[in-house]
Each structure stands twice: as C-alpha cells, then as structure tokens.
Design an enzyme around this catalytic site. Structure first.
Site, PDB file in Angstrom:
ATOM      1  N   GLU A 156      37.926  -7.755  10.866  1.00  6.61           N
ATOM      2  CA  GLU A 156      38.194  -6.363  11.233  1.00  6.61           C
ATOM      3  C   GLU A 156      39.255  -6.177  12.319  1.00  6.61           C
ATOM      4  O   GLU A 156      38.954  -5.719  13.429  1.00  6.61           O
ATOM      5  CB  GLU A 156      36.896  -5.702  11.688  1.00  6.61           C
ATOM      6  CG  GLU A 156      35.789  -5.782  10.651  1.00  6.61           C
ATOM      7  CD  GLU A 156      34.587  -4.922  11.015  1.00  6.61           C
ATOM      8  OE1 GLU A 156      34.482  -4.498  12.172  1.00  6.61           O
ATOM      9  OE2 GLU A 156      33.764  -4.662  10.127  1.00  6.61           O
ATOM     10  N   GLU A 346      30.630  -7.515   4.356  1.00  6.13           N
ATOM     11  CA  GLU A 346      29.605  -6.810   5.138  1.00  6.13           C
ATOM     12  C   GLU A 346      29.316  -5.488   4.470  1.00  6.13           C
ATOM     13  O   GLU A 346      30.229  -4.797   4.006  1.00  6.13           O
ATOM     14  CB  GLU A 346      30.076  -6.494   6.568  1.00  6.13           C
ATOM     15  CG  GLU A 346      30.041  -7.639   7.514  1.00  6.13           C
ATOM     16  CD  GLU A 346      30.525  -7.254   8.915  1.00  6.13           C
ATOM     17  OE1 GLU A 346      30.302  -6.099   9.350  1.00  6.13           O
ATOM     18  OE2 GLU A 346      31.143  -8.114   9.552  1.00  6.13           O
TER      19      GLU A 346
HETATM   20  C1  GCO Z   1      31.597  -4.654  12.553  1.00  7.50           C
HETATM   21  C2  GCO Z   1      31.278  -6.088  12.703  1.00  7.50           C
HETATM   22  C3  GCO Z   1      29.821  -6.345  12.866  1.00  7.50           C
HETATM   23  C4  GCO Z   1      28.969  -5.169  13.219  1.00  7.50           C
HETATM   24  C5  GCO Z   1      28.595  -4.374  12.005  1.00  7.50           C
HETATM   25  C6  GCO Z   1      27.788  -3.131  12.321  1.00  7.50           C
HETATM   26  O1  GCO Z   1      31.800  -4.179  11.461  1.00  7.50           O
HETATM   27  O2  GCO Z   1      31.667  -3.946  13.549  1.00  7.50           O
HETATM   28  O3  GCO Z   1      31.829  -6.921  11.776  1.00  7.50           O
HETATM   29  O4  GCO Z   1      29.874  -7.277  13.893  1.00  7.50           O
HETATM   30  O5  GCO Z   1      27.827  -5.565  13.855  1.00  7.50           O
HETATM   31  O6  GCO Z   1      29.716  -3.963  11.341  1.00  7.50           O
HETATM   32  O7  GCO Z   1      28.513  -2.276  13.135  1.00  7.50           O
END
Ligand code: GCO
Length: 438
Positions: A156, A346
């Site tokens: 990200e 994710e």
């Molecule tokens: C993000 C990260 C994760 C977070 C999840 C929830 O997307 O911010 O990759 O570490 O914990 O996304 O916010």
C-alpha cells in the site's frame, strides 16, 4: 489459493530483542497523541513467541497460503548493511514452519515498519535511500530465495505516502504534500529496482506489489461530482496503477494540484524512472475494503444535486460494506492493466463482538466474507485472472493509529491474557475453503 494475511509490526511484539533496531513505528507509538488509547505494539499478539500456535489455526482453517511481512529492523544492524542473523533466524523458523504444513508463504518486504535510522537518513523521501531498501531486499532474498516463491515489495504505497507524509496520522507523522508525492514515486522506483534483485536470488520467484484500491463513485450525476470522482480515482488508484503498467502519472490530477498551488511540478520523476517502475511483475496484489462515494467540495452543498447513491451498512471503521465494488474493481483492473495474475491480498472488516458462553458469534463478518468471496467468484466467471484470496486478518491485532480498538481477526485475542478464540467467521471461512478446494 486461499489464505489469510498479517503484518510483522501488527502482531509480533518483542520489539527490542534479538538485535532488532528501532523502527519508525516504535518511535511513533512513543509520541503522545499518535495512537488511540496510547496503545503500542510492544507485545501485540506476542506472535514472536506464539507463532507455532498461531499457525495451528492456519492448519485448522485449511488454507494453502499465508501472507506475512518481514520486519526490516530485525534484519539489519544500524549501518543498514550488516545483517542481524538472529532476526533472519526468526523468519527462517516462520518459513520452515509454514512449509512443513504445506502452506505457501507470501512474503512482504515492506509493510511499513522501516528502521528509524533509515527514516533519519531521509527514508522514502530521499531517492538516495532506495539503496538501503535494495540492500535489505538482497539480504532477505539471498537467505530465503530457495524457500519462498511469492515476493511482495511494498504494501500500500498510497497509505505510506498519504497517511505517513501528508496527513501525518501514520509514522513518520509528517505533513508535506509535495514530499508525500515524492515518497510515492520513490516507493514505486524502489519496487522496480528490487525486481531484478529478487529474481536473481530467487529463481522460481513470482514478484508483485500490493496496492490498496478503492473505486470512487459519484454521489450524483452532477458534473462537479463526476469531476471530483475522476480526480479521486486518479489520486487514489491510477497514480499507482498507471506508472506500474507502463503509462505516465495521470495528467488531470497533476494539473489540478499545480492549479491549486499545492505543487509546482512532479520534477522528482526523472528520465528513465518510468521504465524502471514498469518493469514486468508476475502478479498484482489488491487490498480491497470498500468503495468511496465522492461528493464535490468545489460548490456549496446546497447547489449539488441530491445524493443518488445509497450507501450500505458500515463496519466499525465506518467503511461501507460493498462487495460489488470488489467484483467490478477486479474486472476493471484486469481489463485495463492486464496484470497477468491477481491476488486479493487483503479483504476484511472491523467488527467487535463480545465473547458469549465461550464463543464469538461475529455474524456480520461471516456475511462480509461470504459476499466478498461471491464477488470474487463472479469476477472469475467473467474471466478475471484471480489466483487467490487472503483474508485480513488471521488475528485481532494492532491496527496502527487505531491501536487495538479495531478488530479484524478471524481469531479473537484477549490482549490481557493472550488467549486465542476462533470466531464464528473462522469456522465459516474453513467451510468455504473446504468446499472450494474439493
Ligand atoms: C492496511 C494494511 C493493514 C491494515 C488493514 C486494515 O490496509 O492498512 O495493509 O495493515 O491493518 O488494511 O486497516
């Protein structure tokens, strides 16, 4: 492939042992008013000591992949060059443990907890510091290149650049818009530069990057909302997708920033950089949580057309539950950028449920999981090259600026006792995997 995802800083704890140097996130948590309830990740899920027990949950779930990240500050000494063998040994135990269970490791090199000393040298804001990331990538890929196949450079970049360097809610907590764009560029550039290093140390490797993508949709059909949506999509999504897949940075948003006096130019983008950034990758990781409904702020609210989009239920993070967005996003990215292979790296939701009679009946997470996996299925039926789904997250964990207040786990953690309890969603996911792997 079916899996779950985690990251080092959010679960490991043991932040000052076995030669680990300080990370930007250690320092950020120590500052007042940065993290909700003044939480920190000194213990977190104590995964450093309990990973074997945690991986039993992976076995029980029946996943065949697991995405995790390596903590760069565990790997190097404070010259950022010499390696710290004890840190490498920890991840060696992690990787061997996963392989012994026939679980494919997906290794993220940068999930945000970079060494503080790297940041003090200029970090992501300093182009010269890219060399340090390459040194680190080289150490890790030399060590694990024959065991790990799936490598992710960054997690990200939008979040690192925007939350870390523009609005300052994440480490290192700076607020400088131009710098944040420079950071995004240096992250992309370091991704491109790391690819041949990873490939040369890991023969059979599959290399990718993970982007958080959120499709923006106009609140109404007014020309103002349509324009705002276009700019949002360029800033949030296309700013990363375009250069990674051989196009230049999107023009309208850049012109908009110049016109608003936010920047003069994007002169950090030097000749030859785009070729490096767009080096071929093997897969794209997409983190999807929600869509964004976009409303123009350029005209007074009363002059806007009435909002036409009806937002769905919200999670504890106030993120709208919108599974169709995942399906449409997958189709769109596949068609426009042709990444060859996509993983949902994710996808998940924050919901807090109390323990009742020893069980945690998190029905809204069960629904979220079902509907989003259905969205993936629909995308696959439309021909999208989706090769895996990883749920965020295996465990309740340290949710950055939100501390422990937001719970994303399939497994509940009592942070006083470290007791682990699989939630209803854990068993639902297990069932789903079982049916789909048959
Ligand atoms: C993000 C990260 C994760 C977070 C999840 C929830 O997307 O911010 O990759 O570490 O914990 O996304 O916010």
């Amino acid at each position: 492939m079916w899996g779950t995802a985690t990251s080092s800083f959010q679960i490991e704890g043991s932040n000052d042992i076995d030669g680990k140097i300080e990370s930007v996130w250690d320092e950020f948590c120590d500052r007042p008013n940065t993290i909700k309830n003044s939480d920190n990740a000194k213990i977190a899920c104590d995964h450093y000591n309990r990973f074997n027990q945690d991986f039993d949950f992976l076995d029980e779930l029946g996943v065949n992949s697991y995405r995790f990240s390596i903590s760069w500050p565990r790997i190097v000494k404070d010259d950022l060059k010499r390696k710290n063998q004890k840190g490498l040994d920890f991840y060696s135990r992690i990787i061997d443990n996963l392989l012994s269970r026939n679980i494919e490791p997906f290794l993220t090199l940068n999930h945000w907890d970079v060494p503080l000393i790297f940041h003090e040298k200029g970090g992501w804001g300093n182009r010269d510091c890219i060399e340090h990331f390459l040194d680190y990538s080289s150490i890790v890929t030399k060590e694990f290149g024959d065991k790990v196949k799936y490598w992710i450079t960054h997690n990200e970049p939008w979040v690192i650049a925007n939350l870390g360097y523009n609005n300052g809610t994440h480490a290192p907590g700076s607020s400088n818009f131009y710098k944040s764009l420079e950071v995004s560029h240096n992250l992309l550039l370091s991704h491109g530069k790391a690819i041949p290093i990873i490939k040369s140390n890991s023969n059979q490797s599959s290399v990718g990057i993970v982007l958080n993508l959120s499709p923006g949709m106009p609140a109404s059909k007014s020309s103002e909302d349509l324009k705002a949506t276009k700019l949002f999509n360029q800033y949030f999504n296309e700013w990363y997708l375009c250069p990674l897949y051989g196009k230049n940075y999107p023009k309208d948003i850049t012109a908009d920033w110049v016109q608003k006096g936010l920047i003069n130019s994007i002169d950090f983008n030097k000749e030859g950089d785009l070729e490096i950034i767009s080096r071929q990758t093997d897969f794209l990781g997409i983190n999807y949580y929600s869509r964004a409904i976009i409303r123009s702020e350029e005209i007074p609210e009363e002059e806007n057309l009435p909002i036409e989009l009806v937002a769905g239920d919200k999670t504890d993070f106030e993120w709208e539950v919108y599974p169709d967005g995942l399906r449409d996003l997958l189709i769109d990215v596949d068609q426009k950028y042709n990444p060859g292979s996509i993983f949902v790296t994710e996808n998940g939701c924050a919901y807090d449920y109390p323990k009742e009679d020893g069980a945690i009946n998190d029905i809204r997470r069960v629904k979220y999981l079902d509907s989003h996996i259905m969205a993936c299925k629909e995308a696959v039926q439309k021909g999208v090259c989706l090769d895996g789904y990883m749920h965020w997250s295996l465990l309740d964990n340290f949710e950055w600026a939100e501390g422990y207040s937001k719970k994303f786990g399939l497994v509940h953690i009592d942070f006083d006792t470290q007791e682990r309890t699989p939630k209803q969603s854990f068993w639902a996911y297990k069932n789903l995997i079982e049916k789909n792997l048959k």
